[in-house]
Enzyme design. Structure first.
Site, PDB file in Angstrom:
ATOM      1  N   ASP A  66      -2.512  10.498   3.763  1.00  0.00           N
ATOM      2  CA  ASP A  66      -3.934  10.178   3.857  1.00  0.00           C
ATOM      3  C   ASP A  66      -4.640  11.218   4.709  1.00  0.00           C
ATOM      4  OD1 ASP A  66      -6.412   9.050   3.884  1.00  0.00           O
ATOM      5  OD2 ASP A  66      -5.895   7.427   5.280  1.00  0.00           O
ATOM      6  N   ASP A 125       1.565   6.326   5.879  1.00  0.00           N
ATOM      7  CA  ASP A 125       0.549   5.439   5.297  1.00  0.00           C
ATOM      8  C   ASP A 125       1.042   4.751   4.024  1.00  0.00           C
ATOM      9  OD1 ASP A 125      -1.885   4.284   5.829  1.00  0.00           O
ATOM     10  OD2 ASP A 125      -3.034   5.699   4.621  1.00  0.00           O
ATOM     11  N   ARG A 161      -7.648  -0.193   0.968  1.00  0.00           N
ATOM     12  CA  ARG A 161      -8.148  -1.467   0.431  1.00  0.00           C
ATOM     13  C   ARG A 161      -8.600  -1.336  -1.025  1.00  0.00           C
ATOM     14  NH1 ARG A 161     -12.435  -1.940   5.093  1.00  0.00           N
ATOM     15  NH2 ARG A 161     -10.696  -0.830   6.053  1.00  0.00           N
ATOM     16  N   LYS A 186      -9.975  13.175   8.304  1.00  0.00           N
ATOM     17  CA  LYS A 186      -9.490  12.737   9.604  1.00  0.00           C
ATOM     18  C   LYS A 186      -9.388  13.933  10.555  1.00  0.00           C
ATOM     19  CE  LYS A 186      -6.362   9.053   7.938  1.00  0.00           C
ATOM     20  NZ  LYS A 186      -6.814   7.925   8.752  1.00  0.00           N
ATOM     21  N   ASP A 214     -12.149   7.360   3.977  1.00  0.00           N
ATOM     22  CA  ASP A 214     -10.913   7.139   4.718  1.00  0.00           C
ATOM     23  C   ASP A 214     -10.487   5.673   4.695  1.00  0.00           C
ATOM     24  OD1 ASP A 214      -8.709   7.847   6.223  1.00  0.00           O
ATOM     25  OD2 ASP A 214      -9.741   7.716   8.140  1.00  0.00           O
ATOM     26  N   GLU A 264      -9.440   4.005   2.076  1.00  0.00           N
ATOM     27  CA  GLU A 264      -9.002   4.048   0.680  1.00  0.00           C
ATOM     28  C   GLU A 264      -7.959   2.996   0.353  1.00  0.00           C
ATOM     29  OE1 GLU A 264      -5.657   5.249   2.652  1.00  0.00           O
ATOM     30  OE2 GLU A 264      -7.683   5.953   3.058  1.00  0.00           O
ATOM     31  N   LYS A 306       0.849  -1.203   0.000  1.00  0.00           N
ATOM     32  CA  LYS A 306       0.000   0.000   0.000  1.00  0.00           C
ATOM     33  C   LYS A 306       0.879   1.246   0.000  1.00  0.00           C
ATOM     34  CE  LYS A 306      -3.126   2.581   3.060  1.00  0.00           C
ATOM     35  NZ  LYS A 306      -3.769   2.591   4.395  1.00  0.00           N
TER      36      LYS A 306
END
Length: 474
Positions: free
Chosen positions: A238, A256, A319, A245, A315, A317, A233
């Site tokens: 993010d 992230d 996956r 967030k 949030d 995202e 990933k």
């Protein structure tokens, strides 16, 4: 040099004996070194973990350094506290570590104790030692590769998002590929739509032109060799998207892309060790930003596999971009497929920052990873791919929802979502990692961290061994 402060012993070089001792072992050592007893007693040294006793020789120079340790044969970080406390000089472990594993761990912990992320500092930390003579039984190649991979992961995760966006992450992959003669191809921006990576495009399209989404695709090795595919990933920052967030949760989101950093580190170890595999590394690299182009809650997107996904929370995202990458990875039916992601807070709530959550659809593979984690002191904890929870991802308007509406089993439902994009006959492991140390410990400063690298490399090296090579954990 990746193994800094590890040196060869020259015949003319004065070396201090460095003696790691447990509390139980101190009396045994003193029985053989009676002349040192008075000095040891006078300074009150009792071999408490982390304590030091510096003993001068007849000429007044330092001759012996006693170091209190918990268990130097079982803890790979047992010596990591010493380099910052010992005076500059050259040291030799006495006696030498008795096994390849303990010797390699000693060397690894020593060199990683010198790690610091000082890219933005005007004055760097001192680099003048102390130096350790290489332990005789150490697997030098493994130590060097593991140290370099760990530093690579830490450096990438520690770099602020302003200086490590999707383009810079691709640059890191390209540099690694160039070093080892690998191929590295990147699909950028609207090219993702042309080549059918719609989920990656949807997540990253809100970012600025300079930070366009992309898929990084690195390949190396004999095309006829067993296929090992790594997916990481690469969310370089993010914000949470429109489901923004709070500041407390956004602060660390430069990390992230930790999954991408991990697969690059693992790829480095595989290529540097010349394992007999056909390696492929897929990294969907995006910034989850806020703009008029951002995806919205309850939007429906189509993935590379053709499955439609209802967006429950912008949030979640990671996956989505992994779905496209895993679908492409599975299209080649690799012999082994591993993805690594900083995916869910639920995994951290369950297991804390030090234990990656392992999900696996293959019992033998899961057992091998867990066993390697124990042998390499690089632990993971398995969580179930509990099929009945798949109902929590049911959607009334799409093939699957991106998240559950409820507060439970967030790490499991995320793994079940990813499983939809992996063929049932492919041996697959998914690691949900923190990629961050919240506090400094010996050899592991606060900041970006590599987790499970030693364990995963041990599993891959055991499955696809180099003739006449030996594992570190023996």
């Amino acid at each position: 040099m990746v193994t800094e402060h590890l040196i060869e012993q020259g015949a003319e070089t004065e070396v201090v004996a460095l003696v790691p001792l447990t509390k139980a072992g101190l009396e045994t050592w003193l029985a053989d070194h009676d002349a040192a007893r008075t000095w040891v007693d006078s300074v009150g040294f009792a071999a408490e973990s982390g304590s030091l006793c510096l003993i001068p020789g007849p000429d007044g120079r330092l001759a012996i350094a006693l170091a209190g340790v918990a268990d130097p044969t079982e803890d790979p970080w047992g010596l990591a506290a010493l380099p910052s406390r010992l005076p500059p000089g050259r040291y030799r472990l006495t006696p030498e570590p008795a096994t390849p594993r303990s010797a390699s761990w000693a060397a690894l912990s020593w060199t990683l104790a010198g790690y610091s992320f000082d890219r933005y500092k005007k004055s760097a930390p001192r680099r003048d030692g102390p130096d350790l003579v290489w332990p005789g039984l150490a697997n030098r190649a493994w130590v060097s590769h593991c140290a370099e991979a760990t530093r690579l992961v830490r450096d990438l995760v520690n770099t602020p998002a302003a200086d490590l966006g999707p383009a810079e992450l691709a640059g890191a992959a390209e540099a690694l590929a160039a070093r080892f003669g690998a191929n590295c191809r990147t699909v950028v921006g609207d090219g993702l739509l042309v080549e059918n990576y719609p989920a990656i495009h949807t997540v990253g399209r809100a970012a600025t032109t300079a930070r366009r989404p992309r898929l990084i695709d690195l390949s190396w090795g004999d095309e006829q060799a067993p296929r090992v595919t790594l997916v990481g990933k690469g969310v370089c920052f993010d914000s949470g998207g429109l489901d923004l967030k709070p500041s407390s949760s956004m602060k660390l989101m430069k990390k992230d892309m930790g999954g991408a950093a991990h697969v690059l580190g693992l790829a480095l170890m595989i290529m540097a060790s010349d394992l007999p595999v056909r390696l492929r590394v897929l990294i969907p690299a995006v910034e989850n930003a806020v703009s008029a182009e951002a995806m919205r809650p309850l939007d429906v997107l189509t993935t590379r596999k053709g499955l439609t996904v209802e967006i429950g929370n912008t949030d979640a995202e990671g996956r989505l971009i992994l779905a496209d990458a895993l679908c492409e990875a599975a299209s080649e039916a690799p012999d082994l497929l591993i993805d690594i992601a900083t995916l869910t807070g639920a995994a951290r709530t369950a297991l804390g920052p030090d234990l990656p959550a392992l999900f696996c659809n293959d019992e033998k593979l899961a057992d091998a990873i867990l066993a390697a984690g124990r042998a390499e002191a690089d632990p993971l904890w398995r969580l179930p791919l509990y099929a009945p929870y798949r109902r929590l991802l049911d959607s009334k308007v799409a093939d699957i929802a991106s998240v559950s509406d409820g507060p439970y089993a967030g790490a499991i439902t995320a793994a079940l979502f990813l499983q939809e994009f992996v063929g049932p006959d492919i041996a697959w492991a998914h690691l949900d990692v923190m990629a961050w140390n919240g506090a400094t410990r010996p050899g592991r400063p606060e900041g970006g961290e590599a987790l499970a690298l030693r364990a995963l490399f041990a599993v891959i090296a055991a499955r696809f061994p180099i003739p006449d090579a030996y594992p570190v954990a023996t």
